[in-house]
Design a protein around this motif. Sequence first.
Motif, PDB file in Angstrom:
ATOM      1  N   UNK A 106       0.845  -1.184   0.023  1.00  0.00           N
ATOM      2  CA  UNK A 106      -0.056  -0.185  -0.038  1.00  0.00           C
ATOM      3  C   UNK A 106       0.783   1.231   0.123  1.00  0.00           C
ATOM      4  N   UNK A 107       0.278   2.391  -0.038  1.00  0.00           N
ATOM      5  CA  UNK A 107       0.868   3.667   0.034  1.00  0.00           C
ATOM      6  C   UNK A 107       1.338   4.159   1.447  1.00  0.00           C
ATOM      7  N   UNK A 108       2.295   4.609   1.433  1.00  0.00           N
ATOM      8  CA  UNK A 108       2.816   4.967   3.025  1.00  0.00           C
ATOM      9  C   UNK A 108       2.156   6.157   3.161  1.00  0.00           C
ATOM     10  N   UNK A 109       1.318   6.051   4.333  1.00  0.00           N
ATOM     11  CA  UNK A 109       0.473   7.164   4.769  1.00  0.00           C
ATOM     12  C   UNK A 109       0.979   8.176   5.958  1.00  0.00           C
ATOM     13  N   UNK A 110       0.113   9.044   6.292  1.00  0.00           N
ATOM     14  CA  UNK A 110       0.384  10.098   7.354  1.00  0.00           C
ATOM     15  C   UNK A 110       0.875   9.179   8.839  1.00  0.00           C
ATOM     16  N   UNK A 111       0.243   8.213   8.942  1.00  0.00           N
ATOM     17  CA  UNK A 111       0.384   7.364  10.269  1.00  0.00           C
ATOM     18  C   UNK A 111       1.790   6.756  10.310  1.00  0.00           C
ATOM     19  N   UNK A 114       8.861   2.849  -1.359  1.00  0.00           N
ATOM     20  CA  UNK A 114       9.131   3.081   0.111  1.00  0.00           C
ATOM     21  C   UNK A 114      10.175   3.496   0.548  1.00  0.00           C
ATOM     22  N   UNK A 115      11.184   2.827  -0.118  1.00  0.00           N
ATOM     23  CA  UNK A 115      12.735   3.095   0.168  1.00  0.00           C
ATOM     24  C   UNK A 115      12.793   4.758  -0.141  1.00  0.00           C
ATOM     25  N   UNK A 116      12.355   5.363  -1.401  1.00  0.00           N
ATOM     26  CA  UNK A 116      12.597   6.679  -1.936  1.00  0.00           C
ATOM     27  C   UNK A 116      11.914   7.558  -0.977  1.00  0.00           C
ATOM     28  N   UNK A 117      10.819   7.019  -0.121  1.00  0.00           N
ATOM     29  CA  UNK A 117      10.013   7.897   0.563  1.00  0.00           C
ATOM     30  C   UNK A 117      10.879   8.003   1.840  1.00  0.00           C
ATOM     31  N   UNK A 142       1.116  10.202   1.842  1.00  0.00           N
ATOM     32  CA  UNK A 142       2.172  10.967   1.691  1.00  0.00           C
ATOM     33  C   UNK A 142       2.339  11.761   0.306  1.00  0.00           C
ATOM     34  N   UNK A 143       1.991  10.899  -0.733  1.00  0.00           N
ATOM     35  CA  UNK A 143       2.023  11.414  -2.109  1.00  0.00           C
ATOM     36  C   UNK A 143       0.625  11.963  -2.732  1.00  0.00           C
ATOM     37  N   UNK A 144      -0.464  12.207  -1.927  1.00  0.00           N
ATOM     38  CA  UNK A 144      -1.603  12.581  -2.089  1.00  0.00           C
ATOM     39  C   UNK A 144      -1.458  14.248  -2.489  1.00  0.00           C
ATOM     40  N   UNK A 145      -2.189  14.470  -3.523  1.00  0.00           N
ATOM     41  CA  UNK A 145      -1.986  16.017  -4.168  1.00  0.00           C
ATOM     42  C   UNK A 145      -2.680  16.846  -3.171  1.00  0.00           C
ATOM     43  N   UNK A 167      -0.540  20.278   3.904  1.00  0.00           N
ATOM     44  CA  UNK A 167       0.031  20.512   2.539  1.00  0.00           C
ATOM     45  C   UNK A 167       1.669  21.110   2.551  1.00  0.00           C
ATOM     46  N   UNK A 168       1.809  22.303   3.397  1.00  0.00           N
ATOM     47  CA  UNK A 168       3.157  22.696   3.671  1.00  0.00           C
ATOM     48  C   UNK A 168       4.112  21.870   4.059  1.00  0.00           C
ATOM     49  N   UNK A 169       3.758  20.837   5.056  1.00  0.00           N
ATOM     50  CA  UNK A 169       4.635  20.040   5.623  1.00  0.00           C
ATOM     51  C   UNK A 169       5.021  18.835   4.485  1.00  0.00           C
ATOM     52  N   UNK A 170       4.104  18.559   3.807  1.00  0.00           N
ATOM     53  CA  UNK A 170       4.311  17.386   2.795  1.00  0.00           C
ATOM     54  C   UNK A 170       4.864  17.776   1.487  1.00  0.00           C
ATOM     55  N   UNK A 171       4.793  18.915   1.007  1.00  0.00           N
ATOM     56  CA  UNK A 171       4.940  19.302  -0.121  1.00  0.00           C
ATOM     57  C   UNK A 171       6.594  19.126  -0.694  1.00  0.00           C
ATOM     58  N   UNK A 172       7.530  19.632   0.575  1.00  0.00           N
ATOM     59  CA  UNK A 172       8.879  19.258   0.320  1.00  0.00           C
ATOM     60  C   UNK A 172       9.155  17.812   0.274  1.00  0.00           C
ATOM     61  N   UNK A 173       8.450  16.793   0.640  1.00  0.00           N
ATOM     62  CA  UNK A 173       8.742  15.561   0.821  1.00  0.00           C
ATOM     63  C   UNK A 173       8.435  15.134  -0.531  1.00  0.00           C
ATOM     64  N   UNK A 174       7.253  15.403  -1.012  1.00  0.00           N
ATOM     65  CA  UNK A 174       6.874  14.951  -2.608  1.00  0.00           C
ATOM     66  C   UNK A 174       7.921  15.650  -3.527  1.00  0.00           C
TER      67      UNK A 174
END
Length: 406
Positions: A72-77, A121-124, A280-283, A351-358
Motif C-alpha cells: 500500500x501507500x505510505x500514509x501519514x500514520x 517506500x525506500x525513496x520515501x 504522503x503522495x496525495x495531491x 500540504x506545507x509539511x508534505x510538499x517538500x517530501x513530495x
Amino acid sequence: MAHTTLSHLVTLSSSRFSRLGHSTRFLRKPTPLSPVPLTGDGFRCCCSAATDEPSPSPSAMKRVVSGVQPTGSVHLGNYLGAIKNWVALQDTYETLFFIVDLHAITLPYDTQELRKSTRDTAALYLACGVDISKASVFVQSHVRAHSELMWLLSSSTPIGWLQKMTQFKEKSRKEGGENAAVALLTYPVLMASDIVLYQSDFVPVGDDQKQHIELARDLAQRVNNLYGGRKWKKLGGRGGSIFKIPEPLIPQVGARVMSLTDGLSKMSKSAPSDQSRINLLDSKDLIADKIKRCKTDSFAGLEFDNAERPECNNLLSVYQIVSGKTKEEVIEECKDMSWGSFKPLLADALIEHLSPIQVRYQEITADRAYLNKVLSDGADRATEIADATLYNLRQAMGFYMRDSSD
C-alpha cells in the motif's frame, strides 16, 4: 535533507562505519545495558536519562532498528508514527531502517505491486529526511540472515506464544481461519529476528506494537538461557548472552495516528476506504478534500484528551506535529475554533509539511541508479552485523561450523 543534492547523498560515511569494528563486536562479551541520554525530543523509554554529557562517539552509540511494510501507500500514520521519528534519532543513535518486504507476503498480494512499493517506500524514507551518512537503509529480503534467524528462533518459540498474538487472531479470522497462511502465525518470529539480528538496543514502536517487542524480548532471553553462558563457552564461544534484550522507544506524540473516518481506529493501509488516510503522495486538492470530509463531532470548540472526542484529539495532535507547535500553543490557538475554521488550517499545514517530501521523492525516483546504490550499500552494512550474530548463534546451538577444526 530536502535541499541536499543527490551526488552528496550517495556518498556514504564509510569512515564512520569502518571504525565501529562490527565484524568483531559481537565476538566479545557484551557490556550490560546502561542508561543513555535521549536527546531526540518527544521520545521516552524506561532506561533513558537526561544528562549534560557530550554526544557519544560512533563506537559508543546505542543501536536503533525499525522498518515499514511496502504494501500500500505510505500514509501519514506511517510517517508521523515512525519515519519522522527516525530522523530525530539518527544523530543520537546508530540507526538501521529497512523495508520489511518479507512481512508483506503473509497475506495475498500483487507481485508486481510489491516490487514497485518496495522501491517507492525506500525513496520515501530518504525523501522524509533519513540521511544515509548517518543511517543504513536497505530491503529486508536483501539480507538473507533475516530468514535464517527466523528459522533458528522458531525452534525455540512455543506455539502458544504465537497463538496469543492479537494481530494473528484478527487477521486469521479475516482470512477464514484454516485458509490463513502459516506465515501469518509465524511472522512475529520474523519480526523478533529483525530486531535481535542487529543486537538492537532500542526499537521505535507505537503503543499497538508493544506486544511484538515483548515477544522479541522473551525470545532473546529464552535463547540466551537455552544456549548462552557456559554452554556456549564449552562449544568454543565467548560465553555470556547471545542477544541483547531490546527496549521499546515510544514517541510521546504521534505514536498512533487514527483514521480520518473513525477516531477509534488506527490509520491503516488495509482500510478499504482511501478517505480514511492521508497518503504522503496525495495531491494538494486531495488532501484538502479528505480533511474537509473527515469525521468530526458537534461539540463547541476544540480540545485535546477528551475521551468523548477521539476525532478532535486525533486531528489536533496531527496539527500539532506538522505545524511544529507545542500542545499549549495549539490549545490556545484552536480552543474557540469551529470545525469550519480548523479544517482549512489543518489542510494547509499538512500540504506545507508534505510538499517538500513530495518534491524530494520525485528527484530520488528519477535516479534509479542512485536509489539502487543506497540500498545495496545499506544491505552490505547490515549484512556485516547480521552475519556476526548468526555465526555466534550457530556456534552456540551446536552446529558443525564451516571450516571447523573439530
